[in-house]
Design a protein around this motif. Sequence first.
Motif, PDB file in Angstrom:
ATOM      1  N   HIS A 202       0.841  -1.196   0.000  1.00  0.00           N
ATOM      2  CA  HIS A 202       0.000   0.000   0.000  1.00  0.00           C
ATOM      3  C   HIS A 202       0.877   1.246   0.000  1.00  0.00           C
ATOM      4  CE1 HIS A 202      -4.067  -1.547   0.229  1.00  0.00           C
ATOM      5  NE2 HIS A 202      -3.714  -2.402   1.164  1.00  0.00           N
ATOM      6  N   SER A 226      -7.058   2.001  -3.270  1.00  0.00           N
ATOM      7  CA  SER A 226      -7.100   0.602  -3.692  1.00  0.00           C
ATOM      8  C   SER A 226      -7.680  -0.307  -2.605  1.00  0.00           C
ATOM      9  CB  SER A 226      -5.699   0.099  -4.054  1.00  0.00           C
ATOM     10  OG  SER A 226      -4.926  -0.120  -2.886  1.00  0.00           O
ATOM     11  N   ARG A 228      -7.046  -4.389  -1.710  1.00  0.00           N
ATOM     12  CA  ARG A 228      -6.167  -5.507  -2.052  1.00  0.00           C
ATOM     13  C   ARG A 228      -6.682  -6.787  -1.393  1.00  0.00           C
ATOM     14  NH1 ARG A 228      -0.298  -3.341  -3.338  1.00  0.00           N
ATOM     15  NH2 ARG A 228      -0.834  -1.181  -3.828  1.00  0.00           N
ATOM     16  N   ILE A 244      -5.124  -6.473  -6.809  1.00  0.00           N
ATOM     17  CA  ILE A 244      -5.354  -5.054  -6.513  1.00  0.00           C
ATOM     18  C   ILE A 244      -6.540  -4.562  -7.325  1.00  0.00           C
ATOM     19  CG2 ILE A 244      -4.323  -2.758  -6.435  1.00  0.00           C
ATOM     20  CD1 ILE A 244      -1.574  -4.075  -6.488  1.00  0.00           C
TER      21      ILE A 244
END
Length: 439
Positions: A202, A226, A228, A244
């Motif tokens: 990240h 994002s 993940r 992702i």
Amino acid sequence: AVVSTQSGHYGRGFFKPCLWPSYPMTNELEYHILKSHTASVNCLAFFNSDENFISGGDDNALYGWSVKEKSSTFKLRGHEAPVTSCCALRSDNWIVSGSWDRTVKLWDSVKQQCLWSFLFDSLVLGSCINDTGTLLTVCCDNRKASLIDLKSYQEVATFKGHTESVTCASMYGPTIVTGSMDKTVKVYDLRTKACLLNLTGHQSVVSSVNLSPDQFKLASASWDKSVRIWDLHAGTFRTQGPTIMYDHEGCVSSCEFSQDNNKVVSAGFDKQVIIWDARQYKQQHTIRAHGSWINDARLSASGNWLVTASKDRTLRLWNLEGTDKLPVVLYNKLEMGYKFQVCENCENTFKVEEQDLVEISKEITKCVYCRMRISDPTIQAPDDLVKAPVEPENRSRDLEIMSRDPERVSSGTVNLSVEGSEREPFENNNTASDTNLYC
């Protein structure tokens, strides 16, 4: 139109389609606007077998809500600063809240009383309860996560691996996961208290983490826009990295797996909620939810209800029941590679699993209920099974057309276009201009 009701407001929301931006589609979604907080709403949690949920906000208050009544049922006062986290065991009536006043409080939602309070030496940023309701993890601004035994009300362990504030945590079985402002996610063993994994990647603050109920996967959300997905069971992230998903247009504030492990719900500062397919790692649909940042989003265990909390001082209760049967969702699943078949007996549409094709080694022409009914005539299919979206004689042909050419499906009961809308095609590049098309 939006009309007043006892619970506040009642209206219709819209899905934003995610697969063919050159062919806009919308489907209505029922929701209720809930108003009681006087400041930003920060956190949510379902409790009492998902018949109720709790919310906490910057007004230092906690409000209990009834899913059935669509209204507030009680108010809890006791914190002297904004409430930053709340959690509960889904089957119980006890609630835990954390606040910037450095305290964590345990509440009885029936008696509406504070049963226990614990003072920390720094701000409380997050909290979570394990699936048995025996352990509580508290995330603090002092770079630590504290583990508290809810039977003895004593601190039994402290996790000190992060180099910045611990913002979020998730527990299932013997595993605890924490996220931090240091941009990392750590996985610990609750039995040995050892750090098993240090997950990096990240690019900004990790705002939310959530373990799937089967403990096979981990979702993490970040201010880097994002979500993940880490496959802890197969360990593929070690060589291939995590999956992702970058479809949010702003910081992502929340993520959560559904109880059946098949979906992930994420919400963010772009004012929208995205429901993902946890197996295909693709969007199922997007909900434009609020007029300001969304701080939290939670799914009921049944998956029929979604609650969102926002900086606009409101909550919204979304009815997701039947959304898997909406044309736009079926349409998106076809594009993802899902296979559908019309039962030759009851004429319901059903999804054909790949393992079914392997095990039976021939084409499946009947739904599971009709196949089971061969051996047991008393078995009946549910009344709410989705009916085929087109006339019987044209089903196979039209479903084939849908999978090949979305622009040919423009009439009849499979019409997915926006009625009366004349819009120019645009690229799916997540720019600000795209947002205006769905206002």
